[in-house]
Design a protein around this motif. Sequence first.
Motif, PDB file in Angstrom:
ATOM      1  N   MET A  90      40.295  59.711  -4.010  1.00 28.38           N
ATOM      2  CA  MET A  90      39.319  58.646  -4.001  1.00 28.38           C
ATOM      3  C   MET A  90      38.851  58.426  -5.418  1.00 28.38           C
ATOM      4  N   SER A  91      38.645  57.183  -5.774  1.00 27.83           N
ATOM      5  CA  SER A  91      38.056  56.883  -7.073  1.00 27.83           C
ATOM      6  C   SER A  91      36.938  55.871  -6.890  1.00 27.83           C
ATOM      7  N   VAL A  92      35.957  55.967  -7.755  1.00 28.55           N
ATOM      8  CA  VAL A  92      34.855  55.022  -7.783  1.00 28.55           C
ATOM      9  C   VAL A  92      34.770  54.504  -9.214  1.00 28.55           C
ATOM     10  N   VAL A  93      34.852  53.180  -9.361  1.00 33.12           N
ATOM     11  CA  VAL A  93      34.769  52.559 -10.671  1.00 33.12           C
ATOM     12  C   VAL A  93      33.373  51.967 -10.817  1.00 33.12           C
ATOM     13  N   VAL A  94      32.752  52.249 -11.966  1.00 36.08           N
ATOM     14  CA  VAL A  94      31.378  51.854 -12.239  1.00 36.08           C
ATOM     15  C   VAL A  94      31.355  51.063 -13.541  1.00 36.08           C
ATOM     16  N   PHE A  95      30.679  49.928 -13.536  1.00 36.88           N
ATOM     17  CA  PHE A  95      30.542  49.098 -14.727  1.00 36.88           C
ATOM     18  C   PHE A  95      29.074  49.065 -15.139  1.00 36.88           C
ATOM     19  N   PRO A  96      28.672  49.966 -16.038  1.00 28.18           N
ATOM     20  CA  PRO A  96      27.268  49.973 -16.445  1.00 28.18           C
ATOM     21  C   PRO A  96      26.939  48.764 -17.327  1.00 28.18           C
ATOM     22  N   ILE A  97      25.714  48.284 -17.208  1.00 27.07           N
ATOM     23  CA  ILE A  97      25.224  47.305 -18.168  1.00 27.07           C
ATOM     24  C   ILE A  97      25.184  48.040 -19.502  1.00 27.07           C
ATOM     25  N   PRO A  98      25.729  47.442 -20.574  1.00 27.77           N
ATOM     26  CA  PRO A  98      25.872  48.177 -21.839  1.00 27.77           C
ATOM     27  C   PRO A  98      24.621  48.920 -22.304  1.00 27.77           C
ATOM     28  N   GLU A  99      23.466  48.320 -22.186  1.00 29.85           N
ATOM     29  CA  GLU A  99      22.253  49.000 -22.672  1.00 29.85           C
ATOM     30  C   GLU A  99      21.818  50.157 -21.774  1.00 29.85           C
ATOM     31  N   HIS A 100      22.425  50.288 -20.601  1.00 32.05           N
ATOM     32  CA  HIS A 100      22.100  51.393 -19.681  1.00 32.05           C
ATOM     33  C   HIS A 100      23.218  52.433 -19.599  1.00 32.05           C
ATOM     34  N   ARG A 101      24.265  52.281 -20.398  1.00 34.27           N
ATOM     35  CA  ARG A 101      25.441  53.156 -20.296  1.00 34.27           C
ATOM     36  C   ARG A 101      25.093  54.641 -20.390  1.00 34.27           C
ATOM     37  N   ALA A 102      24.346  55.029 -21.411  1.00 32.87           N
ATOM     38  CA  ALA A 102      24.004  56.449 -21.591  1.00 32.87           C
ATOM     39  C   ALA A 102      23.178  56.962 -20.415  1.00 32.87           C
ATOM     40  N   GLY A 157      20.010  48.448 -10.532  1.00 30.51           N
ATOM     41  CA  GLY A 157      19.606  47.646 -11.679  1.00 30.51           C
ATOM     42  C   GLY A 157      20.254  48.027 -12.992  1.00 30.51           C
ATOM     43  N   ARG A 158      21.156  49.010 -12.970  1.00 31.35           N
ATOM     44  CA  ARG A 158      21.782  49.504 -14.205  1.00 31.35           C
ATOM     45  C   ARG A 158      23.280  49.196 -14.288  1.00 31.35           C
ATOM     46  N   LEU A 159      23.797  48.513 -13.256  1.00 32.11           N
ATOM     47  CA  LEU A 159      25.227  48.193 -13.214  1.00 32.11           C
ATOM     48  C   LEU A 159      25.422  46.682 -13.266  1.00 32.11           C
ATOM     49  N   SER A 160      26.535  46.267 -13.871  1.00 33.60           N
ATOM     50  CA  SER A 160      26.822  44.834 -13.970  1.00 33.60           C
ATOM     51  C   SER A 160      27.508  44.292 -12.715  1.00 33.60           C
ATOM     52  N   ARG A 161      27.993  45.186 -11.860  1.00 34.78           N
ATOM     53  CA  ARG A 161      28.590  44.785 -10.578  1.00 34.78           C
ATOM     54  C   ARG A 161      28.539  45.978  -9.633  1.00 34.78           C
ATOM     55  N   PRO A 162      28.747  45.725  -8.344  1.00 31.77           N
ATOM     56  CA  PRO A 162      28.672  46.830  -7.375  1.00 31.77           C
ATOM     57  C   PRO A 162      29.730  47.911  -7.628  1.00 31.77           C
ATOM     58  N   LEU A 163      29.452  49.113  -7.132  1.00 29.54           N
ATOM     59  CA  LEU A 163      30.431  50.197  -7.200  1.00 29.54           C
ATOM     60  C   LEU A 163      31.727  49.763  -6.516  1.00 29.54           C
ATOM     61  N   GLU A 164      32.859  50.149  -7.081  1.00 24.63           N
ATOM     62  CA  GLU A 164      34.162  49.853  -6.479  1.00 24.63           C
ATOM     63  C   GLU A 164      34.796  51.166  -6.050  1.00 24.63           C
ATOM     64  N   ALA A 165      34.703  51.472  -4.762  1.00 17.99           N
ATOM     65  CA  ALA A 165      35.269  52.713  -4.233  1.00 17.99           C
ATOM     66  C   ALA A 165      36.613  52.418  -3.588  1.00 17.99           C
ATOM     67  N   GLN A 166      37.587  53.289  -3.872  1.00 21.54           N
ATOM     68  CA  GLN A 166      38.926  53.145  -3.309  1.00 21.54           C
ATOM     69  C   GLN A 166      39.428  54.510  -2.867  1.00 21.54           C
ATOM     70  N   VAL A 167      39.932  54.564  -1.643  1.00 24.69           N
ATOM     71  CA  VAL A 167      40.607  55.773  -1.172  1.00 24.69           C
ATOM     72  C   VAL A 167      42.080  55.570  -1.479  1.00 24.69           C
ATOM     73  N   LEU A 168      42.636  56.428  -2.306  1.00 19.10           N
ATOM     74  CA  LEU A 168      44.009  56.294  -2.777  1.00 19.10           C
ATOM     75  C   LEU A 168      44.906  57.324  -2.102  1.00 19.10           C
ATOM     76  N   VAL A 169      46.125  56.929  -1.820  1.00 20.39           N
ATOM     77  CA  VAL A 169      47.105  57.817  -1.204  1.00 20.39           C
ATOM     78  C   VAL A 169      48.116  58.219  -2.274  1.00 20.39           C
ATOM     79  N   PRO A 170      48.311  59.513  -2.508  1.00 16.12           N
ATOM     80  CA  PRO A 170      49.248  59.940  -3.541  1.00 16.12           C
ATOM     81  C   PRO A 170      50.706  59.703  -3.148  1.00 16.12           C
ATOM     82  N   HIS A 171      51.529  59.484  -4.127  1.00 16.56           N
ATOM     83  CA  HIS A 171      52.975  59.416  -3.968  1.00 16.56           C
ATOM     84  C   HIS A 171      53.565  60.460  -4.907  1.00 16.56           C
ATOM     85  N   PRO A 172      53.520  61.723  -4.509  1.00 19.55           N
ATOM     86  CA  PRO A 172      53.963  62.803  -5.386  1.00 19.55           C
ATOM     87  C   PRO A 172      55.438  62.689  -5.743  1.00 19.55           C
TER      88      PRO A 172
END
Length: 98
Positions: free
Chosen positions: A1-13, A74-89
């Motif tokens: 699973m991965s979650v991608v987060v896009f912080p507003i630049p001034e809130h990144r830290a 209030g600290r992100l530029s868009r909603p969290l993007e969660a994805q359940v990924l299936v491996p292809h070993p």
Amino acid sequence: MSVVVFPIPEHRAEVIGTFKSAITRVHEEPGVELYALHEGHDRLVMIEKYESGPLRTVHLKGPALADLKAALDGRLSRPLEAQVLVPHPAGDSQKGAL
């Protein structure tokens, strides 16, 4: 699973600090095999792995994630993007999948 987060630049830290605080709590949850924050140019990516789907559900309904989401409000530029990924070993079984 991965979650991608896009912080507003001034809130990144602050967003990174919020995730670091959550990581300690999540690592103590049952079934967590991997919960690791990675940083890109304009985004953060949380790579997650659980022993099972039901234990991932426990995490999704738990207080650590609820508190994390509230702290990110209030600290992100868009909603969290969660994805359940299936491996292809492929290749070496230890190197071909998380």
